[in-house]
Write a protein that holds these residues in place. Structure first.
Motif, PDB file in Angstrom:
ATOM      1  N   SER A 648      56.499  63.498  82.551  1.00 19.03           N
ATOM      2  CA  SER A 648      58.348  64.231  82.347  1.00 19.03           C
ATOM      3  C   SER A 648      58.274  63.530  80.871  1.00 19.03           C
ATOM      4  O   SER A 648      58.485  62.653  81.162  1.00 19.03           O
ATOM      5  N   PHE A 663      60.206  68.483  79.880  1.00 22.74           N
ATOM      6  CA  PHE A 663      61.758  68.097  81.645  1.00 22.74           C
ATOM      7  C   PHE A 663      61.520  69.599  82.367  1.00 22.74           C
ATOM      8  O   PHE A 663      62.116  70.495  83.106  1.00 22.74           O
ATOM      9  N   LEU A 822      68.787  65.297  90.384  1.00 20.22           N
ATOM     10  CA  LEU A 822      67.950  65.807  89.134  1.00 20.22           C
ATOM     11  C   LEU A 822      66.861  66.737  89.549  1.00 20.22           C
ATOM     12  O   LEU A 822      66.830  67.745  90.799  1.00 20.22           O
ATOM     13  N   GLY A 826      62.975  65.761  87.147  1.00 17.90           N
ATOM     14  CA  GLY A 826      63.412  64.389  87.661  1.00 17.90           C
ATOM     15  C   GLY A 826      63.140  63.563  89.166  1.00 17.90           C
ATOM     16  O   GLY A 826      62.922  62.660  89.150  1.00 17.90           O
ATOM     17  N   SER A 829      59.219  61.863  88.781  1.00 19.46           N
ATOM     18  CA  SER A 829      59.673  60.962  88.786  1.00 19.46           C
ATOM     19  C   SER A 829      60.087  60.293  89.905  1.00 19.46           C
ATOM     20  O   SER A 829      59.654  58.880  89.628  1.00 19.46           O
ATOM     21  N   THR A 875      63.192  61.034  84.018  1.00 18.38           N
ATOM     22  CA  THR A 875      64.460  61.391  84.925  1.00 18.38           C
ATOM     23  C   THR A 875      65.535  62.533  83.328  1.00 18.38           C
ATOM     24  O   THR A 875      66.232  63.011  83.948  1.00 18.38           O
ATOM     25  N   HIS A 877      66.624  61.389  79.955  1.00 22.38           N
ATOM     26  CA  HIS A 877      67.555  60.825  80.072  1.00 22.38           C
ATOM     27  C   HIS A 877      66.680  60.379  79.033  1.00 22.38           C
ATOM     28  O   HIS A 877      65.595  60.093  78.737  1.00 22.38           O
ATOM     29  N   ASN A 908      73.472  60.314  88.913  1.00 22.56           N
ATOM     30  CA  ASN A 908      72.633  61.145  87.991  1.00 22.56           C
ATOM     31  C   ASN A 908      71.833  60.898  86.814  1.00 22.56           C
ATOM     32  O   ASN A 908      70.528  60.170  86.558  1.00 22.56           O
TER      33      ASN A 908
END
Length: 1016
Positions: A648, A663, A822, A826, A829, A875, A877, A908
């Motif tokens: 991911s 992702f 998410l 996400g 994860s 996730t 980011h 989030n």
């Protein structure tokens, strides 16, 4: 646990003894419960004080580090030229105006290459749905160069709408904090294009993005203005349709007298980018709508009206913005009038540039251009220069007029420089003097060549803007040093308290708080004296705040030093202690390199894999067969899960082209691939079973565990899966023939709220009122050891993990809430993170590394913190503004609601760190035996684990702060080091809050619940 029933004595004696004993035990239990509650309050106050000190350190550093620009209150006057002489312009303030009215259309995120047809663009241009959808702008500029002008419009980062609108209306360069005597909130109170229009008595109408009303309150015609919510990225049409509905009637002949300037701000293109990415049919639809609207507006305006269409910024390949990549800063500017007006300073640029590199116009140049075209004075703080094509004449040879307006801009900028230097020296006076003399001499030649004046002025302006970009980084080193000093003191206090302090932490809390209060009082009293002794460095207020932080810390450390023989213990760390130290120090040192910071997710992958490998070796060395087998198995699982979660991935720009994002569906999409919809259903099916296996390993699969994990968690995750399926159907228009978008959105919001209902009201209630996960059986057929009659035995299943299994009931509610916010990858994860937490608990138990009165092993809290940081990246980011997933705010909501919207965004953004922080007490409670001493020892160990977990994040925050300050002149400051400093600061505060208000109260609930059952 097995207990025998060995009754003796007469029934009456037993009843009296039992009643007396029960009363005494009840009284003792009430006292213990009260002491435990008081201890929880005192410890929470102590941690809140530490948090406040960290906040003050961050405040001081940010105050000196985040760039500031002093806002000058001076305003340009209509009748007075910048050189102080009276203006003689007949039809305008400083220069004869060219247009009576203007229509300014902001198409949010209008990237320049959106306006260039594919046949005119370079051959290496990537194909996509965003091509050839807005042909009107290019065609008119190419076919009628005297009537239309299309140019790349370069934004100054950060490319956020708020900062861009400030630059577009004031002509100033962006900084992080604008400070001024009249500054309040986000309102722009300095001289601007809008304030000059209002001062001239013009009727200004605004339609669209409500950000304008926050910036310019009470500046627009209230009867004609219509503002719309700008934050809902799910809504592509409401705002745009509202602007179209109200702007078209105003352009009709019978209503043109009602307004002088119309500002229309469309958001559909920007929202389509955030939601879907540029390469999506929805983007093409919005672009085609804009093409129709703009052509209609151009048709409806009259000869005295100037039409300006611009993008405030662009968007990256995923549809986001906020950074400084080429795609984010390269917007488009199109100017149109029905009467020929525009010329070209370079005859080779008759057609619009095919790329943004050929002819670039700064966005700050729009203010001076529009001001002079509309007959207004240039705003006092402006640093932009008039766009030459607008003043060189339609024959492209009116160099005198062009030089005249440029000299006006030069005088205005010079006035600003002079006043600003008096207020706040930039250290550039000598440079400016030589540049100013260059322009002045060329303009005062006996036989001036006006084209030479223009060229000299352009050189001067490039140097001036370059100077400001280099030197406007006006850092306050005193505040920065104070901030670092306070943060390091807080780190020392946290390290001493978590790693060196021995004994019952809760028992020392009252005395420590008294010392801190005395130190804080003395610091507040003595702090203002700094303002008297060092007025150049401290004011009375800042001195008092500094004294508050430093006085409390020194009092805290002094108290520990006085009782150092009893409360502070120094010893050589174990192998695991050295490994924890290595993880913290190597990361802290690594943030000095931009390449390390850019590839932090890969570094964390290596660290976590290293821990798994060391745990595997350690497990193979255990003497107990059960520990050896379980530890080895869980270590292998931990390594495999760490590697599996690495698939991911959301790549940041600096990692390209060596990184491929997985992702989303593609690097140019903000939506998930259809196959990823299998992930949430797989999680709903298997994650409860995985947790169930860990519970059965300790005979704890009973009571509330079966209901909440077996049913509640699965139900919540199923709602999450359904939500994201419906979201994908909406994104792909799978059900457009059966359900309208509004109905589908209503259904989706309902499903999202059902998931949150399972996670929050039901989950929290279950956790608070659940009984321990125990099963008590009575066995009647056990033979006595002496061969006598058989006696019944009480068998308690789950006794060995009563604390851990009871506390873990809180984790699934966070998993459901975070997963909902998410996308599927996400959720993947977060599910792996949950599994890894359980594996980590078993690894620590098998290797005897749990935190207890004997061992204060730091490896557990540190690895748990690294897991939170690692899964932050997994996730979706990154430490960049453009990775923020704004659509999470509207998953269960239609509009912005405070405080719910910020809470949703926090879950989030920092969901992985919050989940791991909430699980910290499990490092103490998992497989913790129940002893008669009650909760006192457990509570002290939980506090130790909590402080050690916070210590990791505090170390990272101090390191990133120091490196950002040290590298403040580095080329990659804004792109790499500053975002990482801001992320570290935000994570530290969020984790501290999660520890204080989620983890510790949950321990209290767990302890009291078990205490009621076992009588302590």
């Amino acid at each position: 646990m097995v207990a025998q029933d060995d009754s003796s004595g007469s029934p009456i004696e037993q009843d009296v003894l039992s009643a007396t004993t029960n009363e005494r035990l009840d009284e003792e239990n009430r006292k213990k419960t009260l002491a435990f509650k008081v201890s929880h309050i005192l410890v929470s106050l102590l941690l809140l004080w530490l948090l406040s000190v960290q906040l003050l350190g961050l405040f001081f550093f940010a105050k000196g580090f985040l760039l500031t620009r002093l806002v000058l209150d001076s305003r340009s006057a209509c009748g007075t030229l910048p050189d102080g002489t009276e203006s003689r312009a007949q039809d305008g303030c400083w220069h004869p105006k060219s247009f009576e009215k203007a229509v300014v259309i902001v198409v949010d995120a209008l990237r320049y290459d959106f306006t260039i047809p594919s046949h005119a663009a370079p051959a290496d241009r990537s194909p996509g749905h965003y091509l050839d959808n807005i042909p009107f702008l290019y065609d008119t500029a190419a076919s009628y160069p005297g009537n239309a002008l299309l140019l790349p419009f370069i934004a100054d980062p950060p490319t956020t709408t708020l900062q861009r609108l400030k630059g577009l209306t004031t002509g100033t360069l962006p900084v992080f904090i604008d400070g001024g005597s009249n500054f309040a909130g986000t309102a722009i109170e300095e001289d601007s294009l809008i304030s000059q229009l209002v001062a001239a008595g013009k009727s200004v109408v605004h339609l669209g993005d409500d950000t304008w009303h926050a910036l310019f309150p009470d500046s627009f015609n209230k009867n004609l203005t219509r503002a719309y919510d700008s934050f809902n990225v799910y809504d592509l049409h409401t705002l745009d349709n509202g602007v179209i509905e109200h702007i078209m009637p105003l352009l009709q002949r019978d209503r043109r007298h009602e307004w002088d300037v119309i500002i229309g701000h469309f958001l559909g293109v920007d929202h389509a980018g955030h939601r879907y990415g540029p390469d999506h049919p929805a983007m093409a639809d919005k672009q085609q709508q804009m093409n129709r609207v703009l052509s209609q507006i151009a048709h409806d305006i009259d000869d005295d009206t100037l039409l300006v269409v611009l993008g405030d910024h662009g968007m990256d390949t995923k549809g986001d913005h906020g950074g400084e990549s080429d795609e984010e800063v390269e917007a488009a500017l199109w100017m149109y009038t029905k009467k020929p007006h525009f010329g070209r300073t370079d005859q080779s640029h008759q057609r619009p540039p095919s790329t943004a590199k050929e002819r670039r116009v700064g966005q700050i140049d729009l203010v001076s251009t529009l001001s002079l075209l509309l007959g207004l004075p240039i705003p006092y703080n402006n640093l932009g220069t008039p766009i030459p094509e607008c003043f060189v004449g339609r024959s492209s040879n009116d160099w005198h007029n062009l030089a005249a307006v440029e000299m006006l801009a030069w005088r205005q900028i010079q006035n600003y420089q002079d006043e600003y230097s008096k207020m706040k020296d930039l250290g550039a006076n000598s440079v400016q003097h030589s540049l100013n003399q260059l322009v002045l001499q060329s303009s005062q030649q006996k036989s001036p060549t006006w084209r030479e004046v223009h060229e000299n002025y352009q050189s001067w302006h490039r140097e001036t803007i370059g100077m400001y970009r280099r030197l406007w980084a006006n850092f306050n080193l005193t505040d920065m040093v104070c901030g670092v000093f306070i943060s390091m003191l807080a780190l020392v206090a946290l390290f001493t308290f978590s790693r060196l302090f021995v004994g019952d932490i809760a028992n020392y809390a009252p005395e420590l708080l008294r010392s801190i209060c005395a130190g804080v009082g003395g610091g507040i009293f003595a702090g203002p004296l700094l303002g008297v002794a060092l007025p150049d460095y401290f004011s009375a207020v800042s001195g008092g705040v500094f004294g508050f932080a430093v006085g409390g810390i020194f009092a805290f450390l002094a108290n520990l030093w006085r009782r150092r023989d009893a409360s502070v213990h120094l010893s050589v760390p174990s192998v695991w202690g050295w490994l924890s130290l290595f993880f913290c120090i190597s990361q802290s040192a690594g943030f000095a390199a931009n390449s390390y910071t850019i590839h932090e997710d890969t570094i964390l992958l290596f660290f976590l894999t290293t821990f798994g490998a060391v745990a595997l070796i350690s497990s193979l060395r255990q003497s107990s067969t059960a520990d050896r087998v379980l530890g080895t198995y869980q270590s292998v699982v931990f390594i495999i899960l760490t590697r599996l979660s690495s698939y991911s991935r959301l790549c940041r720009e600096e990692q390209m082209p060596g990184c491929r994002s997985t992702f989303y569906a593609s690097s140019s999409s903000s939506t998930s691939a259809p196959w990823q919809l299998l992930i949430p259903y797989t999680i709903a099916l298997f994650l409860p079973e995985i947790i169930k296996a860990f519970y059965k390993g300790t005979a704890s699969w009973t009571g509330s565990a079966g209901f909440w994990i077996g049913l509640g968690l699965r139900l919540g995750l199923t709602f999450v899966a359904v939500y994201w399926t419906l979201d994908a159907a909406d994104n792909g228009n799978w059900l457009e023939e059966r359900l309208s978008t509004d109905i589908l959105k209503t259904i989706n919001i309902t499903v999202a709220r059902l998931a949150l209902a399972v996670a929050l009201p039901i989950g929290i209630s279950t956790f608070i009122w659940a009984q321990p996960c125990l099963d008590i059986n009575l066995n009647h057929g056990v033979q006595a050891a002496n061969g006598g009659r058989s006696k019944p035995q009480i068998v308690i299943l789950g006794y060995a993990n009563a604390f851990g299994s009871r506390f873990f009931l809180m984790i699934p509610l966070l998993v459901v809430a975070i997963s909902l916010l998410l996308p599927p990858m996400g959720q993947f994860s977060i599910a792996i993170c949950t599994w890894q937490i359980l594996s980590l608990l078993e690894i620590l138990d098998s290797n005897h590394l749990t935190i207890n009165a004997v061992s204060k092993a730091s490896i557990g809290p540190i690895v748990l913190a690294m897991l939170g940081s690692y899964h932050f990246f997994k996730t979706g980011h990154q430490a960049v503004l453009s990775s923020i997933q704004w659509n999470a705010a509207f998953i269960p909501l239609r509009t912005i609601h405070y405080p719910w919207t910020p809470m949703l965004m926090t879950l989030n953004e920092f969901g992985a760190q919050i989940l791991c922080a909430a699980a910290v007490p499990l490092l103490v409670l998992w497989k913790r035996p129940i002893h008669r001493e009650g909760l006192r020892g457990i509570w002290s160990d939980v506090i130790s684990a909590t402080l050690t977990h916070a210590l990791y994040y505090a170390t990272i925050q101090v390191a990133t702060t120091m490196w950002a300050g040290h590298l403040r002149r580095h080329l990659m400051l804004y792109r790499v080091f500053m975002p990482r400093f801001l992320l570290a600061s935000g994570v530290l505060l969020v984790v501290d809050v999660a520890l204080i208000f989620i983890a510790l109260p949950s321990v209290r609930v767990t302890g009291l619940s078990i205490g009621e059952v076992f009588g302590y």
